[in-house]
Design an enzyme around this catalytic site. Structure first.
Site, PDB file in Angstrom:
ATOM      1  CG  ASP A   1      -6.538  -6.716  13.677  1.00 49.16           C
ATOM      2  OD1 ASP A   1      -5.797  -6.233  14.611  1.00 49.16           O
ATOM      3  OD2 ASP A   1      -7.256  -6.226  12.942  1.00 49.16           O
ATOM      4  CB  ILE A   2      -0.637  -6.942  14.662  1.00 50.30           C
ATOM      5  CG1 ILE A   2      -0.283  -7.627  13.366  1.00 50.30           C
ATOM      6  CG2 ILE A   2       0.330  -6.567  15.577  1.00 50.30           C
ATOM      7  CD1 ILE A   2       0.760  -6.765  12.413  1.00 50.30           C
TER       8      ILE A   2
ATOM      9  CG  ASN B   1      -0.251  -0.186   2.620  1.00 50.92           C
ATOM     10  OD1 ASN B   1       0.560   0.733   2.718  1.00 50.92           O
ATOM     11  ND2 ASN B   1      -0.421  -1.154   3.270  1.00 50.92           N
TER      12      ASN B   1
ATOM     13  CE  LYS C   1      -8.797  -3.287  13.961  1.00 51.04           C
ATOM     14  NZ  LYS C   1      -7.764  -3.550  13.173  1.00 51.04           N
TER      15      LYS C   1
ATOM     16  CG  ASP D   1      -6.901  -5.373   6.150  1.00 51.00           C
ATOM     17  OD1 ASP D   1      -6.350  -5.332   7.294  1.00 51.00           O
ATOM     18  OD2 ASP D   1      -7.385  -4.157   5.775  1.00 51.00           O
TER      19      ASP D   1
ATOM     20  CE  LYS E   1     -10.994   0.419  10.569  1.00 49.63           C
ATOM     21  NZ  LYS E   1     -10.373   1.036   9.650  1.00 49.63           N
TER      22      LYS E   1
ATOM     23  CG  PHE F   1      -2.389   5.470  13.469  1.00 54.04           C
ATOM     24  CD1 PHE F   1      -1.992   5.325  14.677  1.00 54.04           C
ATOM     25  CD2 PHE F   1      -2.332   6.546  12.648  1.00 54.04           C
ATOM     26  CE1 PHE F   1      -1.201   6.513  15.212  1.00 54.04           C
ATOM     27  CE2 PHE F   1      -1.674   7.725  13.418  1.00 54.04           C
ATOM     28  CZ  PHE F   1      -1.002   7.752  14.698  1.00 54.04           C
TER      29      PHE F   1
ATOM     30  CE  LYS G   1       8.270 -11.991 -14.530  1.00 51.63           C
ATOM     31  NZ  LYS G   1       9.127 -11.573 -15.686  1.00 51.63           N
TER      32      LYS G   1
HETATM   33  N1  CTP Z   1      -4.197  -3.713  11.949  1.00 48.84           N
HETATM   34  C1  CTP Z   1      -3.195  -4.533  12.509  1.00 48.84           C
HETATM   35  N2  CTP Z   1      -3.140  -5.661  12.121  1.00 48.84           N
HETATM   36  C2  CTP Z   1      -3.762  -5.961  10.561  1.00 48.84           C
HETATM   37  C3  CTP Z   1      -4.468  -4.918  10.130  1.00 48.84           C
HETATM   38  C4  CTP Z   1      -4.548  -3.622  10.779  1.00 48.84           C
HETATM   39  O1  CTP Z   1      -2.666  -4.535  13.496  1.00 48.84           O
HETATM   40  N3  CTP Z   1      -3.612  -7.055  10.177  1.00 48.84           N
HETATM   41  C5  CTP Z   1      -4.020  -2.134  12.800  1.00 48.84           C
HETATM   42  C6  CTP Z   1      -3.440  -1.259  12.198  1.00 48.84           C
HETATM   43  O2  CTP Z   1      -1.957  -0.971  12.234  1.00 48.84           O
HETATM   44  C7  CTP Z   1      -3.965   0.257  12.439  1.00 48.84           C
HETATM   45  C8  CTP Z   1      -5.374  -0.575  12.777  1.00 48.84           C
HETATM   46  O3  CTP Z   1      -5.348  -1.690  12.988  1.00 48.84           O
HETATM   47  O4  CTP Z   1      -3.637   0.686  13.775  1.00 48.84           O
HETATM   48  C9  CTP Z   1      -6.437  -0.109  11.615  1.00 48.84           C
HETATM   49  O5  CTP Z   1      -6.189  -0.428  10.360  1.00 48.84           O
HETATM   50  P1  CTP Z   1      -6.765  -0.472   9.405  1.00 48.84           P
HETATM   51  O6  CTP Z   1      -6.404  -1.041   8.085  1.00 48.84           O
HETATM   52  O7  CTP Z   1      -7.515   1.192   9.158  1.00 48.84           O
HETATM   53  O8  CTP Z   1      -8.518  -1.251   9.343  1.00 48.84           O
HETATM   54  P2  CTP Z   1      -8.805  -2.619   9.509  1.00 48.84           P
HETATM   55  O9  CTP Z   1      -9.041  -3.196  10.791  1.00 48.84           O
HETATM   56  O10 CTP Z   1      -7.748  -3.230   8.418  1.00 48.84           O
HETATM   57  O11 CTP Z   1      -9.976  -2.445   8.809  1.00 48.84           O
HETATM   58  P3  CTP Z   1     -10.513  -1.954   7.237  1.00 48.84           P
HETATM   59  O12 CTP Z   1      -9.477  -2.155   6.466  1.00 48.84           O
HETATM   60  O13 CTP Z   1     -11.621  -2.686   7.045  1.00 48.84           O
HETATM   61  O14 CTP Z   1     -10.791  -0.486   7.400  1.00 48.84           O
END
Ligand code: CTP
Length: 391
Positions: free
Chosen positions: A296-297, A202, A331, A269, A327, A313, A279
């Site tokens: 999700d960490i 990203n 979370k 995600d 969130k 964030f 390749k």
């Molecule tokens: N995060 C995480 N682990 C993941 C995805 C996200 O710890 N696999 C954390 C990011 O570091 C951030 C927060 O979750 O602090 C929100 O990330 P974001 O991408 O905005 O949200 P998602 O939970 O992935 O939801 P969505 O993509 O549907 O908005």
């Protein structure tokens, strides 16, 4: 508590006050080492400062071997008093052509300055612009005071009095509320391999995460930065990771002593279910990638039996309040900092940002400014909530 002050002295008549400054700083329990520019030695002798500080005085970049690095590491705070208009310019542009400017470039300690110059020079547009740039880099500017000047003019440009400068430093030291606290920050994007030459990632530059880690260090914390691939560099202890899986493993391996976890990283995600070993060839009309969710960490951390104070964030393109709040709850976060991306000069890959920060029973908007300033403000809010929770 911070106590090693590296006092830089540059070539201004106000350098005569530096002797008194050294005396007052040592009286207050600070250890002071003085670094002088050549011009400073025209106004005050190294021997005076060596006698008062009871430490060697450093003058020459080439006579000191690796001393510039040792001094840069030794300092808890750097104060340049007096700093001339010329040295302000050097600091602004990162010159490193003498010992003092090299130390300033090599240090992770907060740098503070006390300008002294003719009022016209202080008010010159270029000096104003330089000082603005320094402030954006979190360099604190003490003074100058208004009054009669050595040149006979009256105006702003007098160096603050030694006792005032001692107070400024004491405030700064006391403003290190995260002394003794361990802060873990994740930053940047992750990469999820498709095949040996392609990946999904990203737009995250890592700037916000690095700024947050730096702000926490300035406020006294021991910081570990876990960074996905970025073009940035930092002096902070950093563990480089590649994928969401690497980031998860690294965070979990370092979480046990963490007081505050700030998850700024834009973690992928989803990742390809299969990472193809060779390749991929362009031999079909359409190609479908099958993706599976990453773990999700944040959620993993907040589900620990004793989770640290945890800040997430959220980057959203719409419906910011709603998504951020969701969130925060799902979370189980203590706080979430949300920003709209894809609009004006904010968010991913830009220098500036603006944030709306939510916690259980409140929220606050932090206006559009540089990510460095924003990180400083965000840390102040985190610290307040962290101490309220741990009362
Ligand atoms: N995060 C995480 N682990 C993941 C995805 C996200 O710890 N696999 C954390 C990011 O570091 C951030 C927060 O979750 O602090 C929100 O990330 P974001 O991408 O905005 O949200 P998602 O939970 O992935 O939801 P969505 O993509 O549907 O908005």
């Amino acid at each position: 508590m911070s106590s090693n002050i590296l006092l830089g002295i540059t070539g201004s008549i106000a350098a005569y006050k530096s002797a008194d400054l050294v005396r007052n700083l040592t009286k207050q329990g600070f250890t002071v080492r003085v670094v002088m520019t050549q011009a400073a030695t025209k106004f005050i002798t190294p021997l005076t400062l060596q006698t008062l500080s009871n430490q060697p005085v450093y003058l020459d970049l080439f006579e000191t071997g690796m001393e510039h690095i040792n001094l840069a590491r030794w300092a808890d705070i750097i104060l340049i008093a007096p700093i001339t208009a010329d040295f302000i310019t050097k600091l602004t542009y990162g010159n490193a052509d003498d010992l003092l400017s090299t130390i300033c470039l090599a240090t992770t300690a907060p740098v503070t300055i006390a300008p002294a110059m003719n009022q016209q020079m202080w008010n010159a547009t270029i000096t104003r612009e330089n000082c603005q740039k320094l402030r954006q880099r979190n360099i604190k500017i003490f003074g100058p005071a208004i009054g009669s000047q050595a040149c006979g003019e009256i105006g702003a440009g007098r160096m603050l009095e030694p006792l005032e400068l001692v107070q400024c430093l004491q405030n700064l030291v006391l403003k290190q509320p995260l002394q003794g606290k361990q802060v873990l920050v994740t930053a940047g994007p992750t990469r999820e391999d498709i095949d040996p030459v392609r990946f999904i990632s990203n737009r995250s530059s890592g700037r916000m995460g690095y700024a947050v880690a730096n702000a926490a260090a300035i406020k006294g914390a021991s910081v570990i930065l876990v960074s996905g691939p970025t073009a940035l560099t930092t002096e902070l202890p950093t563990i480089s990771v590649y994928s969401a899986k690497d980031m998860l493993e690294t965070v979990m391996a370092n979480i046990s002593n963490t007081d505050i976890f700030i998850s700024v990283a834009a973690v992928a995600d989803y990742r390809p279910v299969q990472q193809i070993k060779q390749k991929l060839k362009k031999d079909s009309e359409q190609l479908q990638l099958v993706l599976e969710p990453t773990e999700d960490i944040l959620a993993k951390v907040t589900n620990l039996s004793k989770p640290p104070f945890t800040v997430g964030f959220a980057a959203e393109t719409n419906d910011l309040d709603n998504y951020a709040h969701k969130k925060l709850i799902t979370k189980k976060l203590d706080m979430i900092a949300a920003n709209l991306v894809g609009i004006d000069d904010s968010g991913f890959d830009s220098i500036n940002n603006k944030l709306k920060v939510f916690w259980n029973d409140g929220n606050i908007e932090l206006p559009h400014c540089s990510k460095i300033e924003l990180a400083d403000k965000l840390l102040d809010i985190i610290i307040k909530r962290f101490f309220v929770k741990n009362l």
